[in-house]
Structure formats: structure tokens, C-alpha cells
Scaffold this active site. Structure first.
Site, PDB file in Angstrom:
ATOM      1  N   ILE A 226       0.831  -1.197   0.000  1.00 14.70           N
ATOM      2  CA  ILE A 226       0.000   0.000   0.000  1.00 14.70           C
ATOM      3  C   ILE A 226       0.870   1.253   0.000  1.00 14.70           C
ATOM      4  O   ILE A 226       1.806   1.365   0.785  1.00 14.70           O
ATOM      5  CB  ILE A 226      -0.905   0.025   1.258  1.00 14.70           C
ATOM      6  CG1 ILE A 226      -1.699  -1.283   1.357  1.00 14.70           C
ATOM      7  CG2 ILE A 226      -1.823   1.242   1.253  1.00 14.70           C
ATOM      8  CD1 ILE A 226      -2.279  -1.544   2.742  1.00 14.70           C
ATOM      9  N   CYS A 227       0.526   2.183  -0.879  1.00 13.64           N
ATOM     10  CA  CYS A 227       1.187   3.489  -0.879  1.00 13.64           C
ATOM     11  C   CYS A 227       0.296   4.439  -0.080  1.00 13.64           C
ATOM     12  O   CYS A 227      -0.721   4.921  -0.565  1.00 13.64           O
ATOM     13  CB  CYS A 227       1.369   4.002  -2.307  1.00 13.64           C
ATOM     14  SG  CYS A 227       2.206   5.602  -2.378  1.00 13.64           S
ATOM     15  N   LEU A 228       0.662   4.636   1.175  1.00 18.90           N
ATOM     16  CA  LEU A 228      -0.098   5.493   2.081  1.00 18.90           C
ATOM     17  C   LEU A 228       0.906   6.236   2.949  1.00 18.90           C
ATOM     18  O   LEU A 228       1.734   5.604   3.619  1.00 18.90           O
ATOM     19  CB  LEU A 228      -1.056   4.648   2.934  1.00 18.90           C
ATOM     20  CG  LEU A 228      -1.944   5.387   3.927  1.00 18.90           C
ATOM     21  CD1 LEU A 228      -2.889   6.350   3.217  1.00 18.90           C
ATOM     22  CD2 LEU A 228      -2.750   4.400   4.764  1.00 18.90           C
TER      23      LEU A 228
END
Length: 174
Positions: free
Chosen positions: A115-117
Site C-alpha cells: 500500500i502506498c499510504l
């Protein structure tokens, strides 16, 4: 600003352990992480938040399995996702490794489930907990950051919600 996430007690404990050649500092730091994770588990269970949950995997308090339901009014409504959460020995001063176990077609999730968070990367703070992580990921499902896609195909389809939804349901059924 990086110093706000440093744990002076853990740093001192690990330095002391290195000097003494013992592992007592490491086990003391691990004990404080264990206590924090137990507290977070209780907070999460008592929160009553709908659509999110997480529990330790078997007896290992440093590995959890979480679930997130797609929020109402989004293309993810009615879908449930499983995630893995792995907590480092430096938690909460280091972010956990969070990954989708259920395939997730989303602009900010790659093929392996990573996840790109921002809060899981450069914006991590020791103030975050499992509950805030799960709520943030649930929110991200309906409001992706198309400026920073990990999945460019999903990002390109996002503006066409009907086409995106059709592709999403095909992906979810695999």
C-alpha cells in the site's frame, strides 16, 4: 522533526545492552511493544468502529490479521479485504508493515498487496495505532491518491467508475 519518532528509552536500552553484551535491553523494549499492542487490541475491540477489525495471528502479538469492509457509497461497498500487519521491534516509533492479503484492484495498491499510504511511510508518527491505520486504509479505498499510483491501470480507470467497478469485481472473484 525525525526526532519526534525516536524512542530515547529504546535507544538507551539498546546501547546499554550492547555495552553489557546482554539482551536485557532488547527484551525490555519488546515488553513495552507487547504492552502497547495489547492496549491497542483492547481499544480496537472496544471502539465499535464498523467495517474494521484486527486480531493477533495465533500467539504472535507482532503479526496480526485485519479486515476492512469497503465503505458505503464507494465502488468497494459490499467487499471485505484481509490484511496482514507486522509490527517491528521498534513499534510504535517505526511503522508496521501492512499489506493486502485479499487481491485489491486500487490505484495505491500494487500486485503484491503493498500500500502506498503516507502514514505508513514518511508521515508515520508514534501517535498512530492499529485503529487509525485501518480507518485510513478504509478511507483510501474510496479516495485514492492518483498523484502517486502504484497501480497505473487502476489509476487510469478510476475516473470511469462503472468500468472500474466492473474490473474490480472481476479481480475480487479470482
Amino acid at each position: 522533526m525525525a526526532s519526534q519518532n525516536m524512542d530515547p528509552a529504546a535507544t538507551a536500552a539498546s546501547s546499554t545492552a550492547a555495552l553489557k553484551g546482554s539482551e536485557s535491553g532488547g527484551s525490555a523494549a519488546r515488553g513495552s511493544v507487547t504492552k502497547r499492542l495489547q492496549q491497542e487490541l483492547m481499544t480496537l475491540m472496544m471502539s465499535g468502529d464498523k467495517g474494521i477489525s484486527a486480531f493477533p495471528e495465533s500467539d504472535n502479538l507482532f503479526k496480526w490479521v485485519g479486515t476492512i469492509d469497503g465503505a458505503q457509497g464507494t465502488v468497494y461497498e459490499g467487499l471485505r479485504y484481509r490484511l496482514s500487519l507486522e509490527f517491528p521491534a521498534g513499534y510504535p516509533y517505526q511503522a508496521p508493515r501492512v499489506k493486502f492479503m485479499t487481491p485489491c484492484f486500487h490505484p495505491n495498491v500494487d500486485d503484491q498487496g503493498f500500500i502506498c499510504l503516507d502514514i505508513l511511510k514518511d508521515k508515520w508518527s508514534a501517535l498512530y495505532d492499529v485503529r487509525s491505520i485501518l480507518l485510513s486504509i478504509q478511507s483510501l479505498l474510496g479516495e485514492p491518491n492518483n498523484e502517486s499510483p502504484l497501480n497505473t491501470a487502476a489509476a487510469e480507470l478510476w475516473d470511469n467508475q462503472e468500468g472500474f467497478k466492473a474490473h474490480l469485481h472481476l479481480t475480487f472473484q479470482k
